[in-house]
Motif scaffolding. Structure first.
Motif, PDB file in Angstrom:
ATOM      1  N   VAL A 149       0.837  -1.209   0.000  1.00 53.92           N
ATOM      2  CA  VAL A 149       0.000   0.000   0.000  1.00 53.92           C
ATOM      3  C   VAL A 149       0.869   1.254   0.000  1.00 53.92           C
ATOM      4  O   VAL A 149       0.582   2.226  -0.716  1.00 53.92           O
ATOM      5  CB  VAL A 149      -0.940  -0.010   1.218  1.00 53.92           C
ATOM      6  N   ILE A 150       1.943   1.245   0.770  1.00 50.49           N
ATOM      7  CA  ILE A 150       2.803   2.423   0.863  1.00 50.49           C
ATOM      8  C   ILE A 150       3.396   2.791  -0.494  1.00 50.49           C
ATOM      9  O   ILE A 150       3.403   3.962  -0.903  1.00 50.49           O
ATOM     10  CB  ILE A 150       3.925   2.182   1.894  1.00 50.49           C
ATOM     11  N   PHE A 151       3.864   1.779  -1.241  1.00 49.39           N
ATOM     12  CA  PHE A 151       4.506   2.055  -2.528  1.00 49.39           C
ATOM     13  C   PHE A 151       3.517   2.539  -3.584  1.00 49.39           C
ATOM     14  O   PHE A 151       3.932   3.064  -4.619  1.00 49.39           O
ATOM     15  CB  PHE A 151       5.241   0.811  -3.032  1.00 49.39           C
ATOM     16  N   CYS A 152       2.214   2.361  -3.348  1.00 50.52           N
ATOM     17  CA  CYS A 152       1.227   2.919  -4.275  1.00 50.52           C
ATOM     18  C   CYS A 152       1.287   4.437  -4.308  1.00 50.52           C
ATOM     19  O   CYS A 152       0.910   5.063  -5.303  1.00 50.52           O
ATOM     20  CB  CYS A 152      -0.184   2.485  -3.868  1.00 50.52           C
ATOM     21  N   PHE A 153       1.743   5.035  -3.220  1.00 46.50           N
ATOM     22  CA  PHE A 153       1.757   6.491  -3.095  1.00 46.50           C
ATOM     23  C   PHE A 153       3.155   7.081  -3.270  1.00 46.50           C
ATOM     24  O   PHE A 153       3.375   8.253  -2.997  1.00 46.50           O
ATOM     25  CB  PHE A 153       1.204   6.905  -1.723  1.00 46.50           C
ATOM     26  N   PHE A 163      -2.006   5.893  -9.271  1.00 40.62           N
ATOM     27  CA  PHE A 163      -3.443   5.636  -9.342  1.00 40.62           C
ATOM     28  C   PHE A 163      -4.005   6.191 -10.660  1.00 40.62           C
ATOM     29  O   PHE A 163      -4.814   5.538 -11.326  1.00 40.62           O
ATOM     30  CB  PHE A 163      -4.156   6.276  -8.157  1.00 40.62           C
ATOM     31  N   ASP A 164      -3.566   7.402 -11.016  1.00 42.46           N
ATOM     32  CA  ASP A 164      -4.021   8.003 -12.266  1.00 42.46           C
ATOM     33  C   ASP A 164      -3.558   7.190 -13.469  1.00 42.46           C
ATOM     34  O   ASP A 164      -4.325   6.978 -14.424  1.00 42.46           O
ATOM     35  CB  ASP A 164      -3.497   9.436 -12.359  1.00 42.46           C
ATOM     36  N   LYS A 218       6.288  -7.612 -17.631  1.00 40.69           N
ATOM     37  CA  LYS A 218       6.948  -6.523 -18.353  1.00 40.69           C
ATOM     38  C   LYS A 218       7.884  -5.715 -17.465  1.00 40.69           C
ATOM     39  O   LYS A 218       8.797  -5.058 -17.947  1.00 40.69           O
ATOM     40  CB  LYS A 218       5.891  -5.584 -18.944  1.00 40.69           C
ATOM     41  N   GLY A 219       7.672  -5.748 -16.170  1.00 39.54           N
ATOM     42  CA  GLY A 219       8.457  -4.945 -15.244  1.00 39.54           C
ATOM     43  C   GLY A 219       7.586  -4.484 -14.101  1.00 39.54           C
ATOM     44  O   GLY A 219       6.355  -4.482 -14.204  1.00 39.54           O
ATOM     45  N   ILE A 220       8.214  -4.092 -13.027  1.00 31.12           N
ATOM     46  CA  ILE A 220       7.474  -3.717 -11.834  1.00 31.12           C
ATOM     47  C   ILE A 220       7.559  -2.215 -11.629  1.00 31.12           C
ATOM     48  O   ILE A 220       8.648  -1.638 -11.595  1.00 31.12           O
ATOM     49  CB  ILE A 220       8.026  -4.441 -10.580  1.00 31.12           C
ATOM     50  N   ASP A 221       6.400  -1.584 -11.522  1.00 27.89           N
ATOM     51  CA  ASP A 221       6.335  -0.185 -11.101  1.00 27.89           C
ATOM     52  C   ASP A 221       5.136  -0.052 -10.164  1.00 27.89           C
ATOM     53  O   ASP A 221       4.322  -0.977 -10.047  1.00 27.89           O
ATOM     54  CB  ASP A 221       6.253   0.773 -12.291  1.00 27.89           C
ATOM     55  N   PRO A 222       5.001   1.068  -9.480  1.00 27.40           N
ATOM     56  CA  PRO A 222       3.926   1.200  -8.498  1.00 27.40           C
ATOM     57  C   PRO A 222       2.513   1.045  -9.055  1.00 27.40           C
ATOM     58  O   PRO A 222       1.579   0.822  -8.284  1.00 27.40           O
ATOM     59  CB  PRO A 222       4.142   2.614  -7.946  1.00 27.40           C
ATOM     60  N   SER A 223       2.313   1.157 -10.367  1.00 24.42           N
ATOM     61  CA  SER A 223       0.968   0.952 -10.906  1.00 24.42           C
ATOM     62  C   SER A 223       0.526  -0.496 -10.735  1.00 24.42           C
ATOM     63  O   SER A 223      -0.672  -0.786 -10.638  1.00 24.42           O
ATOM     64  CB  SER A 223       0.929   1.350 -12.384  1.00 24.42           C
ATOM     65  N   VAL A 224       1.485  -1.426 -10.714  1.00 25.56           N
ATOM     66  CA  VAL A 224       1.157  -2.824 -10.427  1.00 25.56           C
ATOM     67  C   VAL A 224       0.595  -2.939  -9.016  1.00 25.56           C
ATOM     68  O   VAL A 224      -0.353  -3.678  -8.759  1.00 25.56           O
ATOM     69  CB  VAL A 224       2.399  -3.721 -10.596  1.00 25.56           C
ATOM     70  N   ASN A 225       1.194  -2.197  -8.089  1.00 21.98           N
ATOM     71  CA  ASN A 225       0.711  -2.209  -6.713  1.00 21.98           C
ATOM     72  C   ASN A 225      -0.712  -1.683  -6.622  1.00 21.98           C
ATOM     73  O   ASN A 225      -1.506  -2.145  -5.797  1.00 21.98           O
ATOM     74  CB  ASN A 225       1.633  -1.375  -5.816  1.00 21.98           C
ATOM     75  N   VAL A 226      -1.042  -0.686  -7.455  1.00 24.02           N
ATOM     76  CA  VAL A 226      -2.396  -0.129  -7.434  1.00 24.02           C
ATOM     77  C   VAL A 226      -3.413  -1.204  -7.827  1.00 24.02           C
ATOM     78  O   VAL A 226      -4.469  -1.345  -7.208  1.00 24.02           O
ATOM     79  CB  VAL A 226      -2.491   1.081  -8.386  1.00 24.02           C
ATOM     80  N   VAL A 227      -3.087  -1.981  -8.862  1.00 24.13           N
ATOM     81  CA  VAL A 227      -3.981  -3.063  -9.277  1.00 24.13           C
ATOM     82  C   VAL A 227      -4.113  -4.094  -8.154  1.00 24.13           C
ATOM     83  O   VAL A 227      -5.213  -4.569  -7.849  1.00 24.13           O
ATOM     84  CB  VAL A 227      -3.460  -3.738 -10.561  1.00 24.13           C
TER      85      VAL A 227
END
Length: 252
Positions: A21-25, A43-44, A220-229
């Protein structure tokens, strides 16, 4: 010492979810501490992605259809089991519950083979819905059967003595008494359907739901948008499960 051990165990189990959750922000695309800034950009990015919108819509279609269908079939099965002799009811419930005991990986492969070689059902959302019913419908049936075990049949008999028809006694006596169990079982079944990946992976074909979308993003790779999902799936699943447990007064 027991309390300390329990606290450490809880911290160990919950810390990955908290970090998720923290890495989403996080402002940075790097999933690492220290966090340089806070932002809602991920999130956007996730919510504006057409793939996310399509996967979310598919998940809602599958989850809604599974919730409604498993409720209808599970309730009817539980009511039928309540009228059987105890030994026969137990054996029948055990037989119907076998798919729940099968590992999801084996269940997914078995369903894929069944659809492709036996009945010729094309892979897609209908196949996913039917597949999810295999393991959600027995769960709803068992939860309602547990409620029927302590059901006061004298209330139904009293309604019939007062002139109520079988349909009237069902809707005015039986349904209100087992209603919380039905609603709770529905929500828990929907949570399981929403969260499923393995069975969906083998039966969805070229489409996507939220779990399969997240799997594709991770490749494909990890970025915080994966965490949002992931947080979206987790939030919906936990909310439905907690409400379901609350309504059924589950104490397991």
């Amino acid at each position: 010492m027991a309390h300390i051990g329990a606290a450490l165990t809880a911290i160990f189990m919950l810390s990955p979810l908290v970090i998720l959750v923290i890495f989403c922000f996080s402002e940075s695309p790097l999933l690492a501490f220290p966090i340089e800034g806070w932002s809602l950009r991920w999130f956007d990015k996730a919510f504006s992605d057409p793939q996310f919108t399509n996967a979310f819509r598919n998940s809602m279609i599958v989850t809604g259809a599974v919730g409604v269908t498993s409720t209808l079939t599970g309730t009817l099965a539980a009511l039928a089991l309540a009228k059987l002799p105890p030994r026969l009811a137990t054996a029948t419930a055990a037989a119907l519950s076998l798919p729940v005991m099968v590992p999801p990986l084996l269940l997914g492969v078995a369903l894929l083979t069944f659809y492709s070689t036996w009945i010729g059902l094309p892979l897609g959302l209908p196949a996913v819905i039917l597949s999810h019913l295999v393991f959600t419908q027995p769960l709803v049936m068992l939860m309602i059967s547990a409620r029927m075990a302590s059901f006061d049949h004298a209330a139904v008999e009293a309604a019939r003595d007062l002139g109520a028809s079988p349909i009237q006694s069902f809707f005015h006596v039986t349904l209100p008494m087992i209603g919380p169990s039905i609603t709770g079982g529905t929500l828990i079944a929907m949570a399981l359907s929403l969260d499923d990946f393995l069975v969906t992976f083998f039966t969805i074909g070229g489409g996507m739901t939220l779990p399969t979308l997240m799997w594709g993003m991770l490749r494909k790779g990890i970025d915080p948008s994966v965490n949002v999902v992931a947080v979206t799936i987790m939030g919906l699943s936990i909310a439905a499960t907690l409400i379901g447990f609350r309504l059924t007064r589950y104490r397991g």
